[in-house]
Design a protein around this motif. Sequence first.
Motif, PDB file in Angstrom:
ATOM      1  N   CYS A 145      31.242  -6.379  31.766  1.00 46.40           N
ATOM      2  CA  CYS A 145      29.879  -6.924  31.748  1.00 46.40           C
ATOM      3  C   CYS A 145      29.543  -7.567  30.403  1.00 46.40           C
ATOM      4  O   CYS A 145      28.929  -8.633  30.354  1.00 46.40           O
ATOM      5  N   ALA A 173      26.864  -1.046  36.209  1.00 41.15           N
ATOM      6  CA  ALA A 173      27.114  -2.435  35.828  1.00 41.15           C
ATOM      7  C   ALA A 173      25.839  -3.266  35.906  1.00 41.15           C
ATOM      8  O   ALA A 173      25.593  -4.134  35.065  1.00 41.15           O
ATOM      9  N   MET A 177      24.478  -5.114  32.503  1.00 43.70           N
ATOM     10  CA  MET A 177      24.260  -6.559  32.398  1.00 43.70           C
ATOM     11  C   MET A 177      22.857  -6.868  31.881  1.00 43.70           C
ATOM     12  O   MET A 177      22.669  -7.798  31.106  1.00 43.70           O
TER      13      MET A 177
END
Length: 276
Positions: A145, A173, A177
């Motif tokens: 990421c 994730a 991000m």
Amino acid sequence: MGSRQTRQRLNEDANEDRFSNICEPMKALVRDLPPKGGNAQRSTSIILNHVIDEIRSRGDPLMVTGMARFGIETSKALGVSVPQLRALAKNIGKNHQLAQELWSTGVHEARLLAGMIDDPAEVSQEQMEEWAGDFDSWDVVDGSCGNLFDKTPFVVGKAHEWSARQEEYVKRAGFVMMAELAVHDKKTTDRTFLEFLPLIIRESSDDRNFVKKAVNWALRQIGKRNMTLNKAAVQAAKTIQKQDSSSARWIAADALRELASVQVQKKFGSTAKKSI
């Protein structure tokens, strides 16, 4: 810095230099790759084998043991440090095809390296979903990421989508991000981050370790971008604090401790509000 830390840093730097010097010839190998096609595939396979051999030759069983203590999945790990992998990535340069091959090996360090060398411009949503389906360790999630996915045009959409997924590492994730985008992308407007806050509030009761830490990370990084987002993040943390959840209470307390600190507030003393 103490003498012990100094020696450790010098040793790390020396190891990185040695690794870089050994891998220097790889620059020429990658540079001379033929155009895409059968020959290119064969050449990439040769480089792949060379890279895997280099990684294996530097594997350290003691490091694998240390990785496990930090909650890293080590069943396919060789024990190569991130600085060494970065040195190798620097010599390889961006190479989407090789990144795909590295990821397909399943080797832990090869997947970390894949995220470092892949070209965000060539990453598709299908690839992101494929890699997300393979996530089995928080450091691979964070590396993919922070080195790659946050630089694609799909980052915001995937952050929204993955934050609602049930798989622990996929959900992580989504929030990683958000955090990485808050740190690295100076052009994204406040609105994008304000729209992340309801997702953070919604998922703050997830008590899985790798999820709650990512939720907390996203909240803190958003709140450190500017005063507008700081106020919104503090308010979000106070909302989270009211939930009947130990995870939510921890997320809120930790975030408020940093976001309301003198250091952070002083940083925004003369910062103009960014338009939404």
